[in-house]
Design an enzyme around this catalytic site. Structure first.
Site, PDB file in Angstrom:
ATOM      1  NE  ARG A  39      76.266 -67.683   4.184  1.00  8.80           N
ATOM      2  CZ  ARG A  39      75.421 -67.987   3.217  1.00  8.80           C
ATOM      3  NH1 ARG A  39      74.885 -67.061   2.465  1.00  8.80           N
ATOM      4  NH2 ARG A  39      75.096 -69.249   2.982  1.00  8.80           N
ATOM      5  CG  HIS A  68      76.776 -71.972  -0.954  1.00  6.62           C
ATOM      6  ND1 HIS A  68      76.553 -70.766  -0.311  1.00  6.62           N
ATOM      7  CD2 HIS A  68      76.083 -71.877  -2.114  1.00  6.62           C
ATOM      8  CE1 HIS A  68      75.773 -69.990  -1.060  1.00  6.62           C
ATOM      9  NE2 HIS A  68      75.478 -70.635  -2.163  1.00  6.62           N
ATOM     10  CD  GLU A 123      69.608 -70.125  -1.254  1.00  7.67           C
ATOM     11  OE1 GLU A 123      69.612 -70.699  -2.356  1.00  7.67           O
ATOM     12  OE2 GLU A 123      69.518 -68.885  -1.149  1.00  7.67           O
ATOM     13  CG  ASN A 177      70.333 -66.931   1.715  1.00 11.05           C
ATOM     14  OD1 ASN A 177      70.861 -66.372   2.674  1.00 11.05           O
ATOM     15  ND2 ASN A 177      70.913 -67.912   1.051  1.00 11.05           N
ATOM     16  CE1 TYR A 209      69.798 -62.614  -3.867  1.00 16.62           C
ATOM     17  CE2 TYR A 209      69.301 -64.656  -2.703  1.00 16.62           C
ATOM     18  CZ  TYR A 209      70.211 -63.712  -3.135  1.00 16.62           C
ATOM     19  OH  TYR A 209      71.536 -63.859  -2.836  1.00 16.62           O
ATOM     20  CD  GLU A 219      73.076 -66.261  -0.543  1.00 19.34           C
ATOM     21  OE1 GLU A 219      72.314 -66.147  -1.538  1.00 19.34           O
ATOM     22  OE2 GLU A 219      73.722 -67.289  -0.303  1.00 19.34           O
TER      23      GLU A 219
HETATM   24  C1  FCB Z   1      71.113 -67.925  -3.888  1.00 20.16           C
HETATM   25  C2  FCB Z   1      72.410 -68.699  -3.706  1.00 20.16           C
HETATM   26  C3  FCB Z   1      73.636 -67.908  -4.044  1.00 20.16           C
HETATM   27  C4  FCB Z   1      73.431 -67.002  -5.228  1.00 20.16           C
HETATM   28  C5  FCB Z   1      72.152 -66.214  -5.111  1.00 20.16           C
HETATM   29  C6  FCB Z   1      71.896 -65.278  -6.257  1.00 20.16           C
HETATM   30  O1  FCB Z   1      70.070 -68.819  -4.075  1.00 20.16           O
HETATM   31  O2  FCB Z   1      72.545 -69.139  -2.378  1.00 20.16           O
HETATM   32  O3  FCB Z   1      74.698 -68.801  -4.197  1.00 20.16           O
HETATM   33  O4  FCB Z   1      73.514 -67.730  -6.392  1.00 20.16           O
HETATM   34  O5  FCB Z   1      71.071 -67.077  -4.971  1.00 20.16           O
END
Ligand code: FCB
Length: 453
Positions: free
Chosen positions: A76, A120, A165, A296, A298, A356
């Site tokens: 990607r 992006h 995002e 995504n 985290y 992600e």
């Molecule tokens: C996300 C972004 C990516 C990267 C990660 C850690 O929010 O999409 O570009 O910076 O965080």
């Protein structure tokens, strides 16, 4: 029991143009809002910028060869709008299109599935000066750009992501101010930007389908599951407000429910939301049928109403019990399971890709050049296990993209954060696969997680 993934499950990594390419003013590329932002003093933690980054613009052949050697199945990447249409609208830069066309050919020749993100975050500076995302005209400009790119690459790229995002673009850009263009407290502009991002996505979907027959088209959201600091009503409502701001504001309109009524009422009362932004037909456009949702993941949000005078004592704390990454993000693998289940049960996307997930740890090479990033291996293993549990619960998860292929320019954090499976020595641009890269190769080869314990 081996934890096997479904046949055809797509494993890969993700990157973004501004974070790796460099060549910021080369071969006809125009300036982006990120070039401008990073060149502005005090915006980036280590005063760095993406002028050279990982020099991927010149080293992409080596990078594709690494992906192949490490057994990746998909890649990607994002396309830099100012590389292909330097002024936003106006003349096309063929050299920019050629760069991505060669990259795609090389990926296909290496047996990798290209997954392209159209936006992006690197808006052409000229398009920003013409109003940027708070202006409806930028949604029209995006569709022209999407048309151009998918005409050029749509015969070979069969996975398209419109935006990465939109929350970050709109709210980090106009409300929190940490990202380009760097405005604070401009709620009106943040909300207008969010609508035009979603609108441009919806308008682009049929254009992409026309230019890229048989392609899968979707959008990527960063989504955050909510936990509550206590079982009190006050914390429940704080969680609901956050969920509306972060998750539902994007999910609801994309899945045909319009903007969430509680947030519309709140933003209207505060004078942030102008209902006239949403013109007849917009909501239908935003809700365009898509093939997948990109997620995504985290971290989570811990909801706490600090204002409620008689709030119950918190029973859940982030610190000190939790583990934290170098980004200062809490590690919470179960949140991925919760999130995927919620999306499936509440919104029913046809498919989901984790577009992600990954972790920043500063581990570097020892005297022998080995990078023993055992914490990343544990992080990824725990998150893959959460994804596997979601699959068992019936979630139509179709692939997983680790953030990131390479250590790279981490936006406002500059080069202080290392998310890569591959270490980059920025002085020499030497690439060194970390232990996690070899571990990931073995997971992909087995299409299964190693046995527990
Ligand atoms: C996300 C972004 C990516 C990267 C990660 C850690 O929010 O999409 O570009 O910076 O965080």
């Amino acid at each position: 029991m081996p934890r096997t993934f479904p046949p055809g499950f797509l494993w890969g990594t993700a990157t973004a143009a501004y974070q790796i390419e460099g060549a910021w003013a080369e071969a006809g590329k125009g300036e982006s809002i990120w070039d401008r932002f990073a060149h502005t003093p005090s915006k980036i933690e280590d005063a760095s910028h993406g002028d050279t980054a990982c020099d991927h613009y010149h080293r992409w052949r080596e990078d594709v060869a690494l992906m192949k050697a490490l057994g990746h199945q998909a890649y990607r990447f994002s396309i830099a709008w100012p590389r292909v249409r330097p002024q936003g609208r106006g003349p096309v830069n063929e050299a920019g299109l050629d760069f991505y066309s060669q990259l795609v050919d090389d990926l296909l020749a290496a047996g990798l599935t290209p997954v392209a993100t159209l936006y992006h975050w690197d808006l052409p500076q000229a398009q920003f000066e013409a109003g940027g995302w708070p202006a409806r005209a930028t949604a029209e400009a995006f569709v022209e750009y999407a048309d151009l790119v998918t005409r050029a690459l749509g015969d070979r790229v069969k996975h398209w992501i419109t935006h990465n995002e939109p929350w970050c673009i709109a709210f980090l850009g106009y409300q929190i101010g940490e990202h380009a263009p760097g405005y604070k407290d401009e709620w009106g502009n943040a909300l207008a930007a969010s609508h035009h991002l979603l609108l441009s996505h919806g308008w682009a979907v049929p254009v992409i389908r026309r230019n890229s027959p048989g392609a899968e088209v979707g959008i990527t959201l960063n989504l955050v599951p909510v936990s509550h600091a206590s079982p009190s009503a006050a914390d429940y409502h704080a969680g609901r407000r956050f969920d509306g701001y972060f998750n539902r504001w994007f999910l609801d309109p994309l899945f045909g429910r319009g903007y969430p009524a509680d947030k519309v009422a709140e933003y209207t009362a505060l004078g942030h939301w102008d209902p006239a932004l949403v013109r007849p037909g917009d909501l239908e456009a935003v809700a365009a049928d898509t093939d997948f949702l990109g997620v995504n993941y985290y971290n989570r949000h811990l909801a706490r109403d600090e204002q409620a005078p008689d709030n119950a004592p918190p029973v859940e704390f982030l610190a000190p019990r939790s583990e934290w990454t170098d980004m200062g993000w809490e590690i919470y693998p179960d949140g991925l399971y919760q999130l995927l289940c919620r999306l499936h049960f509440e919104y029913q996307p046809r498919k989901i890709y984790v577009t992600e997930n990954g972790v920043s740890y500063g581990d570097g090479p020892d005297a022998q050049g080995r990078i023993a990033d055992t914490r990343r291996i544990r992080y990824l293993g725990d998150h893959f296990a959460a994804a596997h549990r979601a699959l068992q619960a019936g979630v139509p998860l179709a692939g997983y993209f680790v953030w990131s292929l390479l250590d790279n320019f981490e936006w406002a954090r500059g080069y202080t954060q290392r998310f890569g499976l591959i270490y980059v020595d920025y002085a020499t641009q030497r690439r060194l696969p970390k232990d996690s890269a070899y571990w990931y190769r073995d997971v992909i080869r087995a299409n299964a997680l190693p046995d527990e314990g």
